[in-house]
Design a protein around this motif. Structure first.
Motif, PDB file in Angstrom:
ATOM      1  N   ALA A   1       0.852  -1.194   0.000  1.00 27.28           N
ATOM      2  CA  ALA A   1       0.000   0.000   0.000  1.00 27.28           C
ATOM      3  C   ALA A   1       0.884   1.239   0.000  1.00 27.28           C
ATOM      4  O   ALA A   1       1.843   1.334   0.773  1.00 27.28           O
ATOM      5  CB  ALA A   1      -0.917  -0.003   1.220  1.00 27.28           C
ATOM      6  N   LEU A   2       0.587   2.195  -0.898  1.00 28.10           N
ATOM      7  CA  LEU A   2       1.380   3.416  -1.051  1.00 28.10           C
ATOM      8  C   LEU A   2       0.520   4.634  -0.752  1.00 28.10           C
ATOM      9  O   LEU A   2      -0.629   4.712  -1.197  1.00 28.10           O
ATOM     10  CB  LEU A   2       1.935   3.520  -2.480  1.00 28.10           C
ATOM     11  N   SER A   3       1.076   5.575  -0.010  1.00 26.71           N
ATOM     12  CA  SER A   3       0.362   6.822   0.295  1.00 26.71           C
ATOM     13  C   SER A   3       1.297   7.994   0.080  1.00 26.71           C
ATOM     14  O   SER A   3       2.489   7.913   0.397  1.00 26.71           O
ATOM     15  CB  SER A   3      -0.139   6.819   1.742  1.00 26.71           C
ATOM     16  N   ASP A   4       0.745   9.076  -0.461  1.00 27.73           N
ATOM     17  CA  ASP A   4       1.513  10.308  -0.660  1.00 27.73           C
ATOM     18  C   ASP A   4       1.406  11.143   0.606  1.00 27.73           C
ATOM     19  O   ASP A   4       0.328  11.635   0.950  1.00 27.73           O
ATOM     20  CB  ASP A   4       0.960  11.073  -1.862  1.00 27.73           C
ATOM     21  N   VAL A   5       2.513  11.286   1.308  1.00 29.01           N
ATOM     22  CA  VAL A   5       2.503  12.044   2.573  1.00 29.01           C
ATOM     23  C   VAL A   5       3.094  13.437   2.393  1.00 29.01           C
ATOM     24  O   VAL A   5       3.325  14.134   3.377  1.00 29.01           O
ATOM     25  CB  VAL A   5       3.287  11.280   3.670  1.00 29.01           C
ATOM     26  N   SER A   6       3.362  13.827   1.140  1.00 29.05           N
ATOM     27  CA  SER A   6       3.962  15.155   0.925  1.00 29.05           C
ATOM     28  C   SER A   6       3.040  16.260   1.419  1.00 29.05           C
ATOM     29  O   SER A   6       3.492  17.263   1.974  1.00 29.05           O
ATOM     30  CB  SER A   6       4.281  15.353  -0.561  1.00 29.05           C
ATOM     31  N   HIS A   7       1.719  16.081   1.210  1.00 30.98           N
ATOM     32  CA  HIS A   7       0.779  17.099   1.672  1.00 30.98           C
ATOM     33  C   HIS A   7       0.786  17.170   3.193  1.00 30.98           C
ATOM     34  O   HIS A   7       0.752  18.259   3.773  1.00 30.98           O
ATOM     35  CB  HIS A   7      -0.621  16.779   1.163  1.00 30.98           C
ATOM     36  N   GLU A   8       0.854  15.998   3.847  1.00 27.78           N
ATOM     37  CA  GLU A   8       0.895  15.987   5.310  1.00 27.78           C
ATOM     38  C   GLU A   8       2.180  16.623   5.819  1.00 27.78           C
ATOM     39  O   GLU A   8       2.173  17.384   6.788  1.00 27.78           O
ATOM     40  CB  GLU A   8       0.783  14.549   5.819  1.00 27.78           C
ATOM     41  N   LEU A   9       3.311  16.307   5.139  1.00 28.92           N
ATOM     42  CA  LEU A   9       4.582  16.915   5.544  1.00 28.92           C
ATOM     43  C   LEU A   9       4.538  18.417   5.364  1.00 28.92           C
ATOM     44  O   LEU A   9       5.034  19.176   6.197  1.00 28.92           O
ATOM     45  CB  LEU A   9       5.727  16.314   4.719  1.00 28.92           C
ATOM     46  N   SER A  10       3.927  18.861   4.245  1.00 32.87           N
ATOM     47  CA  SER A  10       3.818  20.295   3.983  1.00 32.87           C
ATOM     48  C   SER A  10       2.966  20.966   5.057  1.00 32.87           C
ATOM     49  O   SER A  10       3.301  22.039   5.554  1.00 32.87           O
ATOM     50  CB  SER A  10       3.199  20.525   2.599  1.00 32.87           C
ATOM     51  N   ASN A  11       1.853  20.321   5.428  1.00 29.60           N
ATOM     52  CA  ASN A  11       0.996  20.889   6.467  1.00 29.60           C
ATOM     53  C   ASN A  11       1.722  20.980   7.802  1.00 29.60           C
ATOM     54  O   ASN A  11       1.604  21.976   8.523  1.00 29.60           O
ATOM     55  CB  ASN A  11      -0.271  20.048   6.624  1.00 29.60           C
ATOM     56  N   GLN A  12       2.492  19.942   8.136  1.00 29.08           N
ATOM     57  CA  GLN A  12       3.250  19.964   9.382  1.00 29.08           C
ATOM     58  C   GLN A  12       4.299  21.066   9.361  1.00 29.08           C
ATOM     59  O   GLN A  12       4.518  21.762  10.361  1.00 29.08           O
ATOM     60  CB  GLN A  12       3.915  18.606   9.607  1.00 29.08           C
ATOM     61  N   GLU A  13       4.933  21.240   8.189  1.00 29.80           N
ATOM     62  CA  GLU A  13       5.944  22.291   8.065  1.00 29.80           C
ATOM     63  C   GLU A  13       5.310  23.674   8.229  1.00 29.80           C
ATOM     64  O   GLU A  13       5.838  24.532   8.948  1.00 29.80           O
ATOM     65  CB  GLU A  13       6.622  22.179   6.694  1.00 29.80           C
ATOM     66  N   VAL A  14       4.161  23.865   7.573  1.00 27.40           N
ATOM     67  CA  VAL A  14       3.473  25.160   7.680  1.00 27.40           C
ATOM     68  C   VAL A  14       3.023  25.410   9.115  1.00 27.40           C
ATOM     69  O   VAL A  14       3.165  26.522   9.636  1.00 27.40           O
ATOM     70  CB  VAL A  14       2.266  25.197   6.714  1.00 27.40           C
TER      71      VAL A  14
END
Length: 395
Positions: free
Chosen positions: A155-168
């Motif tokens: 199973a693959l998930s894109d966590v870039s959006h989550e990482l971006s939200n955490q960074e913001v």
């Protein structure tokens, strides 16, 4: 004696003939059953055993075989419908799914896996082995048995959006602390210097003699402190906007006239393409206008900063359309040159800027606006054609 022999011979002949006929009948029936299962095994259900003008035994057999065919056909159709249903469910989720055997052959996958791995075909794990190492892809692997074979379900998930939200979120917390501390420190200094300046002005007005040199220097110093403090407060207030984006008030609006208004504010020719022409978006139009205006301003400045004449006709392009998830996409593109990779990775960080007089707040504020609006803002670059595109996604 001859009579008995004749009888025996006749009985034997009848028995042989009966056996041959029975054997031939048996073989025909066996062939019919074999034909039934061979056809079903090949997925062919177009045949039908005739029941008209048949003897009683053949009619019963043909009816039974036809019932078996209908039962198996119905079962196969139900299975195919179920598989199609499960396939639609798999393709509807954003998580990529791959079923991989012990030889690393990919037996099954969904559309999300193709999208996340940026490929059109998936047959072997070696095709995407390097892509699977991407830190923005979260991978979860389980073991299973499929038709007696050992397989892995990845199973693959894109966590870039989550990482971006955490960074913001981290930047917002930091900015709030910094602005709070700076405001608490500078405000009393500015206020005190303003009070002292007023007292000096009153003394000057009441004094008959000229102002002494020391008092003039004191006034000049207080004016410097007051001016510097006021500028610093304005500077901090500018960054406070990043953490205080107003709550969006979404409403439906037509995208094409909206982009035309944005283009009129831009000091450059802008190409506009909207598909379909009556495309509607549901968002806070005033907040989205801030994002588009900032991106257009950056594009114009990029052309102004060019050291030499462009080899191709310069353009700024606004392209609006919908994706497969019915989200509205607005691409803001220009060919004023690519952003270097080391800079592109930092452009959305608050305070980061390459401009001598830039504040470093424009792009980070634009992304924050899209974030609180439930959408996103990202950068993509076509290095082959030298085109930079900022993509606004309105969910």
């Amino acid at each position: 004696m001859d009579y008995k022999l004749i009888v025996i011979i006749v009985v034997l002949l009848v028995a042989v003939v009966g056996y041959v006929r029975l054997y031939r009948h048996y073989r025909r029936n066996i062939k019919k059953v074999r034909f039934l299962f061979d056809a079903i095994d090949n997925g062919d259900f177009s045949f039908n055993f005739p029941t008209e003008k048949r003897n009683k035994e053949d009619k019963i057999l043909h009816q039974s075989l036809n019932r078996i065919k209908l039962f198996l056909q119905h079962t196969r159709e139900e299975q195919m419908e179920r598989e199609k249903y499960y396939e639609q469910i798999l393709n509807a989720v954003d998580t990529g799914i791959m079923v991989v055997d012990s030889q690393d052959n990919i037996l099954q996958h969904n559309q999300a896996a193709l999208r996340l791995l940026d490929t059109d075909v998936l047959t072997h794990i070696n095709q995407v082995r390097e892509r699977l190492k991407d830190e923005h892809l979260a991978k979860h692997e389980t073991q299973a048995m499929l038709k007696g074979k050992h397989v892995r379900i990845i199973a693959l998930s894109d966590v870039s959006h989550e990482l971006s939200n955490q960074e913001v979120d981290s930047w917002i917390k930091l900015i709030r602390v910094l602005t709070h501390e700076i405001m608490n420190t500078i405000t009393p200094v500015t206020s005190l210097s303003e009070t002292l300046l007023k007292e000096l002005d009153n003394e000057e007005q009441n004094a008959a003699e000229p102002q002494p040199t020391e008092q003039a220097k004191l006034k000049q110093g207080l004016e410097t402190i007051h001016k510097t403090g006021t500028e610093l407060l304005a500077f901090v207030n500018n960054y406070r906007r990043f953490t205080h984006v107003p709550q969006p008030q979404p409403a439906l609006f037509y995208v094409e006239p909206f982009l035309e208004r944005m283009a009129m504010l831009c000091n450059h020719e802008v190409e506009i393409a909207v598909t379909p022409k009556d495309l509607l978006a549901y968002a806070d139009e005033s907040l989205i206008s801030h994002v588009v205006t900032n991106l257009l301003k950056n594009a114009v400045e990029a052309f102004n900063d060019l050291q030499s004449e462009p080899t191709t006709k310069p353009f700024i392009r606004l392209h609006a359309y919908t994706n497969e998830h019915e989200a509205v996409i607005i691409d803001v593109s220009n060919n004023a040159g690519l952003i270097p990779d080391d800079i592109a990775s930092h452009i959305f960080i608050p305070f980061f800027t390459t401009k001598p007089e830039g504040s470093g707040i424009g792009l980070s504020l634009s992304r924050q606006i899209m974030r609180v609006s439930g959408g996103s803002l990202s950068l993509s670059q076509d290095k082959t054609h030298g085109i930079t595109t900022f993509r606004i996604v309105i969910q």
